[in-house]
Scaffold this motif. Structure first.
Motif, mmCIF file in Angstrom:
data_model
loop_
_atom_site.group_PDB
_atom_site.id
_atom_site.type_symbol
_atom_site.label_atom_id
_atom_site.label_comp_id
_atom_site.label_asym_id
_atom_site.label_seq_id
_atom_site.Cartn_x
_atom_site.Cartn_y
_atom_site.Cartn_z
ATOM 1 N N ALA A 1 0.709 -0.983 -0.109
ATOM 2 C CA ALA A 1 -0.092 -0.134 0.099
ATOM 3 C C ALA A 1 0.406 1.404 -0.048
ATOM 4 C CB ALA A 1 -1.193 0.142 0.949
ATOM 5 N N ALA A 2 2.067 1.154 0.273
ATOM 6 C CA ALA A 2 3.140 2.609 0.508
ATOM 7 C C ALA A 2 3.207 2.847 -0.720
ATOM 8 C CB ALA A 2 3.792 2.041 1.879
ATOM 9 N N ALA A 3 3.626 1.634 -1.130
ATOM 10 C CA ALA A 3 4.441 1.850 -2.413
ATOM 11 C C ALA A 3 3.185 1.941 -3.181
ATOM 12 C CB ALA A 3 5.391 0.706 -3.343
ATOM 13 N N THR A 4 2.039 1.207 -3.760
ATOM 14 C CA THR A 4 1.150 2.105 -4.394
ATOM 15 C C THR A 4 1.065 3.504 -4.336
ATOM 16 O OG1 THR A 4 0.286 -0.023 -4.216
ATOM 17 C CG2 THR A 4 -1.242 1.691 -5.105
ATOM 18 N N ARG A 5 1.098 4.284 -2.544
ATOM 19 C CA ARG A 5 1.085 5.865 -2.350
ATOM 20 C C ARG A 5 1.547 6.523 -2.489
ATOM 21 N NH1 ARG A 5 -1.423 3.343 2.517
ATOM 22 N NH2 ARG A 5 0.232 3.339 3.379
ATOM 23 N N ALA A 6 3.078 5.777 -3.127
ATOM 24 C CA ALA A 6 4.063 6.757 -4.112
ATOM 25 C C ALA A 6 4.473 6.744 -5.204
ATOM 26 C CB ALA A 6 5.410 6.181 -3.323
ATOM 27 N N GLY A 7 3.658 5.841 -6.237
ATOM 28 C CA GLY A 7 2.940 6.146 -6.830
ATOM 29 C C GLY A 7 3.203 4.337 -7.992
ATOM 30 N N PHE A 8 3.831 3.459 -7.470
ATOM 31 C CA PHE A 8 4.019 2.285 -8.056
ATOM 32 C C PHE A 8 2.195 1.111 -7.939
ATOM 33 C CE2 PHE A 8 7.396 4.668 -6.737
ATOM 34 C CZ PHE A 8 8.283 4.414 -7.688
ATOM 35 N N SER A 9 2.714 0.316 -8.326
ATOM 36 C CA SER A 9 1.852 -0.694 -8.386
ATOM 37 C C SER A 9 1.868 -2.173 -7.775
ATOM 38 C CB SER A 9 0.667 -0.580 -9.254
ATOM 39 O OG SER A 9 -0.531 -1.832 -9.642
ATOM 40 N N ILE A 10 1.707 -2.904 -6.977
ATOM 41 C CA ILE A 10 1.986 -4.091 -6.890
ATOM 42 C C ILE A 10 1.116 -4.905 -6.049
ATOM 43 C CG2 ILE A 10 3.005 -3.320 -4.379
ATOM 44 C CD1 ILE A 10 4.564 -5.989 -6.962
ATOM 45 N N GLU A 11 0.786 -6.310 -6.027
ATOM 46 C CA GLU A 11 0.203 -6.907 -5.021
ATOM 47 C C GLU A 11 1.042 -7.376 -3.407
ATOM 48 O OE1 GLU A 11 -2.821 -7.140 -5.282
ATOM 49 O OE2 GLU A 11 -2.504 -6.041 -6.890
#
Length: 1009
Positions: A485-495
């Motif tokens: 979730a932190a990576a997604t909020r930082a602009g990346f996408s990962i499960e």
């Protein structure tokens, strides 16, 4: 050299093939590479390592990391010594020497242990009560207190090690490399985000390294031992190019806008001689992260009971850490004392490692049934609804007394149990220090009997034990989800990364029954139940503080020194809050917590300074002409960050004589000054005039392009802040000058107003101090020299307080006709690259005309002859324009400006305020001392002496043939012609006459009269 009688035959992450010799308290021991000093001492059967701060009671190893409150020692000798080092964190190296501290003449026989005998007289607030005791009491106690204060010994010389600091940006910062932190880092790194993983200890894994890897209760992850799974995770992170893994790196502070400070111990684990010359000892990382994951784990709390401070009384989790991480056996005959399920696992691990567990003492009525079954299977005696009420053993626990609880008290004594180890647990608290520092809001959790993270203020998320998650599976899952979730909020996408399969799940800790201090049959004042083991704060001290009115936890903390040691009460503060709440009849949430302040743990000053030491501490800025000044034998002085030429003594000439010569030459022919250091700010925008009107006291609306104006800036209190000349380049473009030392401060101040008070103004500020080199030519022949230097400039066409463009050798320049000396003066501004060429060109042309270079001391003398002020010399933060007798510069017609309202305050319009005046001594050869006090009598009266003011500037003027001075005197403007006296140390005061400040003008008036 001793062997390691308490080293387990198997397990641990130590390197058994690399023995390490070290000394503690004069005895040589052997440990293994990978040991901490604490684990190596425990492996050698040593538990008594220190003395407490106030009572000098024996102290042992309590924890296994930064939470340990007691095990503080001195490492090394001389300039390399390191006091107050925690044995639980210091890794050993071959030849390491550690010494007990806070004791004399030895650890075992400490004279100051007499304090313990008189402990009833050293209750809470002892120091404060001593301060207000009967007359003479503090004089009696002060020498004793000062001689016994402090703990370690400071180094006896400069630190020979090097340190450094570095700045980094990242997308996701993960703090803590336990199960949650590792999963968070793996999830985030797989997204391609820039990830930094910071782990406080030498190895990744966290509590995974404190769980059994062998035996009936061995843990496995995806069929691997914990250490193997951790190594696999570490190897994967190493393959991600955007991932950085930092071990031995603690997050010590969480600041605004996701700014986090990390402290890395780069080579503290190496012997000083083994450290690479290119390698710093420690490094401070200043991290700005888009997202922060706080996986800082949990902290086990200590039990509070009578005589709970003996060596051999340890946290239950620390016992497991020493066993499984370091293969060191803390005791062979242990007892467990707990109020929750987690400590039972410690009993089982001890039994499985060969110890004879004497008893599990649990303050609850019941625990999880499976725990009772596991204890029965191992034939471990259990004592439910019971508490430890006493211990024995001076330098290590030998036995303890257990009593059954009866209501809020205790019943008959059950038994005395022999024990060489007491493993205690009062429950777990999420490590919320960094979360709280980030301004996150805590919330109380009744099930955990602890505070846990609530609402985040910044872009931070807590995971695992730091979030109150108790199970290993829960920590792994939460870490994976939070990292993704932190990576997604930082602009990346990962499960989220898939968590490993877990074999052998520990029972979920549950059913904690809060026990802030164990009951006893003696009154609290007669028991020694310690809450803070470093500063010797007892239950009775906290209860006394409440009775004496210190109901706030912050007040009680300071009154008792609870949590004020270098451990900051990590294992004890919550117990203290519970004791205070009980004394007040309130709940802990109602009482609240003390403030979680930076740093998280003590940090070396060297790490904070980094590479900014010695000549790099405050690097001196130099002008483009500096090398010429140096070759000309200039004497330099620091002004702000700059190194300025103060004077140019010729061979055989004193500094004083050089200043006298330079000032006479400037008045008679011409002088040239390197003025490149003056602050220069480029101001642009359609609202530039409005902006200047608001920051200066005088009007700027009608200043035409090509014209210059002198201005004063005030603070909001109406006091003079800075001054300088600002020139109009165009209707929306101005060139502001400031004092050399005030340039950065003024720019910051102006930017602050633009961004916070006047964001609607279309104004842009740029520092151009370094862009322009400046040569100021003053004197009767200044115009002739400037005309010869410039290709296309006629000084006769440039009025005073004007500027124009010109060329020197084809290079465009700006020429300003302004003066700080009272003589005709021109300042030539040229791009800094050509500064030295301009300087040498001016001197080549000017030498035949009598031109002399002069320095800042001569500049000060020349301006004083004319009565011009220097902000910071004639002002001290308490002077208004009226105090400087410069009311003429304060516009009465224009609108509001900074400080205007303060000029009408009752205090600022007093007629007896100190005002700037000139001072002439009766003896023209007597030069007053700057800073000397001005009094109204020729005979210094007995103290207190009424002071009229002080001398601000004082010089011997060769151009006036006498000494001159300026000073501030009460009602000075109304005292012209009066005689005042300047105090001198050990001599009669000097008489002086109050005059106007323009000494040159007075001389000219006399000549014309």
């Amino acid at each position: 050299m001793t062997t390691e009688p308490f080293r387990l035959a198997h397990g641990g992450i130590i390197d058994r093939g690399t023995p390490v010799r070290f000394r503690f308290d004069g005895t040589e021991y052997q440990g293994c590479a990978g040991d901490t000093l604490a684990s190596a001492l425990i492996a050698n059967g040593v538990h008594f390592v220190a003395r407490s701060f106030k009572y000098h009671r024996p102290r042992g190893i309590v924890g296994a990391g930064p939470e340990d409150p007691a095990g503080l020692v001195q490492i090394g000798r001389g300039a390399e010594t390191d006091p107050d080092t925690r044995v639980t964190e210091q890794e050993i190296w071959d030849g390491l020497e550690a010494f007990p501290q806070n004791c004399w003449p030895s650890l075992k026989y400490d004279v100051y242990a007499v304090n313990d005998w008189f402990s009833r007289f050293f209750s809470a607030g002892f120091y404060y009560k001593t301060f207000i005791g009967p007359p003479g009491s503090w004089e009696t106690f002060e020498p004793l207190v000062r001689n016994s204060a402090g703990m370690g010994v400071a180094p006896d010389g400069p630190d020979p090690d090097s340190y450094e600091s570095t700045n980094r940006h990242c997308d996701v910062l993960v703090i803590g490399a336990g199960p949650a932190g590792l999963m968070a880092a793996l999830s985030a790194a797989r997204s391609g985000a820039r990830v930094i993983l910071a782990e406080e200890t030498a190895a990744l894994g966290g509590r995974l390294l404190s769980l059994p890897a062998d035996g009936p209760d061995a843990l496995s992850l995806d069929g691997m031992k914990p250490t193997e799974w951790v190594e696999k995770a570490r190897a994967e992170l190493a393959e991600h190019p955007e991932a950085t893994v930092l071990t031995r790196t603690a997050a010590i502070g969480y600041y605004a806008q996701n700014f986090v400070a990390l402290w890395e111990k780069v080579s503290d684990h190496l012997a000083p001689g083994a450290r690479l010359s290119s390698q710093p000892r420690q490094r401070l990382w200043r991290i700005r992260a888009k997202e922060v994951v706080l996986a800082t784990g949990g902290i086990e709390r200590a039990m509070v009971f009578h005589k709970n401070d003996r060596p051999g009384v340890m946290l239950a989790s620390a016992v497991r850490t020493y066993m499984h991480r370091y293969a060191a056996m803390p005791g062979q005959n242990p007892v467990i004392f707990t109020n929750n399920d987690s400590a039972w696992a410690t009993a089982f691990d001890l039994h499985d490692a060969g110890a004879r567990v004497a008893a599990i003492v649990d303050s609850r009525e019941a625990c999880a049934p499976e725990l009772m079954e596991m204890a029965a299977k191992r034939n471990i005696p259990t004592r439910m609804n019971s508490v430890v009420v006493d211990t024995n053993g001076r330098h290590r626990i030998t036995d303890l007394v257990v009593a059954r609880r009866k209501g809020k008290g205790i019943g008959p004594i059950l038994e005395s149990i022999e024990a060489d180890l007491l493993a205690m647990s009062s429950g777990w608290s999420p490590n919320v220090a960094l979360f709280a520092q980030s301004r996150g809001q805590l919330r109380w959790d009744d099930e955990m009997a602890s505070f846990r993270p609530g609402t985040s203020w910044q872009k931070a998320t807590s995971a695992g034990s730091a979030n109150g998650t108790a199970t290993l599976a829960g920590c792994l899952l939460e870490g994976a989800e939070v990292g993704a979730a932190a990576a997604t909020r930082a602009g990346f996408s990962i499960e989220p990364a898939a968590i490993p399969g877990i074999a052998h799940m520990e029972p979920e800790p549950r059913g904690i029954e809060a026990l802030w201090f164990a009951p006893h049959d003696e009154p609290p004042g007669k028991t020694k139940a310690f809450v803070d083991l470093q500063d010797d704060v007892k239950v009775a001290d906290l209860q006394l503080a409440v009775r004496e009115g210190y109901a706030s936890v912050e007040h009680a903390k300071r009154y008792t020194t609870m949590g004020m040691g270098n451990d900051q009460g990590k294992i004890s503060n919550l117990n203290a809050f519970g004791i205070i709440a009980d004394a007040l009849g309130k709940t802990i949430p109602e009482v609240g917590t003390t403030t979680f302040r930076q740093p998280w743990k003590p940090i070396a000053f060297g790490a904070l300074a980094g590479q900014h030491v010695g000549g790099h501490f405050q690097p001196r800025r130099t002008t483009p002409m500096h090398e010429w000044h140096r070759k000309a034998n200039a004497t330099f002085e620091p002004v702000g960050d700059w190194l300025r030429a103060r004077a140019y003594p010729q061979p055989g000439e004193s500094f004083h004589d050089a200043v006298q010569r330079e000032s006479k030459a400037t008045r008679r022919t011409a002088g040239v000054l390197d003025a490149s250091t003056l602050g220069k700010i480029d101001i642009r925008g359609k609202d530039a005039r409005t902006f200047l009107n608001r920051v200066y006291t005088n009007a700027w609306s009608k200043l035409a392009p090509g014209r210059c104006r002198y201005g004063l800036m005030l603070g909001e209190d109406g006091m003079v802040f800075d001054d300088g000349v600002t020139s109009c380049i165009a209707d929306d473009h101005f060139h502001m000058t400031t004092t050399t030392g005030g340039a950065a401060r003024v720019l910051t101040w102006l930017e602050d107003y633009l961004q916070t008070e006047w964001p609607d103004l279309d104004v842009y500020l740029t520092s151009v101090t370094e862009e322009w080199a400046v040569a100021s030519i003053s004197g009767p022949k200044a115009a002739d020299i400037v005309a010869a230097v410039c290709d296309d400039f006629d000084p006769e066409t440039l009025p005073f307080m004007s500027w124009t463009t010109a060329h020197v050798g084809g290079i465009p320049v700006r020429v300003f006709h302004i003066s700080f000396t009272g003589e005709t003066s021109f300042e030539i501004n040229i791009p800094a690259t050509y500064g030295l060429a301009l300087w040498e060109h001016i001197l080549d042309i000017g030498w035949p005309m009598g031109l002399t270079p002069y320095g800042t001391e001569t500049m000060h003398l020349l301006r004083a002859e004319k009565g011009f002020i220097i902000v910071g010399q004639e002002t001290d933060g308490t002077m208004t324009p009226g105090d400087l007798r410069m009311d003429w510069i304060v516009s009465q017609k224009k609108g509001d400006f900074i400080g205007k309202r303060s000029l009408s305050r009752t205090d600022t319009v007093r007629t007896d305020r100190k005002q700037l005046v000139g001072l002439l001594t009766e003896d023209p050869n007597e030069v007053l001392m700057e800073g000397a006090q001005i009094i109204g009598t020729p005979h210094e009266p007995a103290p207190p002496v009424p002071m009229l003011g002080h001398v601000t500037s004082s010089y011997m003027s060769p151009n006036l043939g006498r000494s001159i001075a300026m000073g501030v005197v009460k009602s000075g403007g109304a005292r012209m012609g009066e005689t005042v006296y300047i105090a001198r140390n050990g001599k009669a005061p000097l008489p002086a006459t109050i005059t106007e400040t323009d000494f040159l003008g007075m001389t000219e008036d006399k000549a014309n009269g």
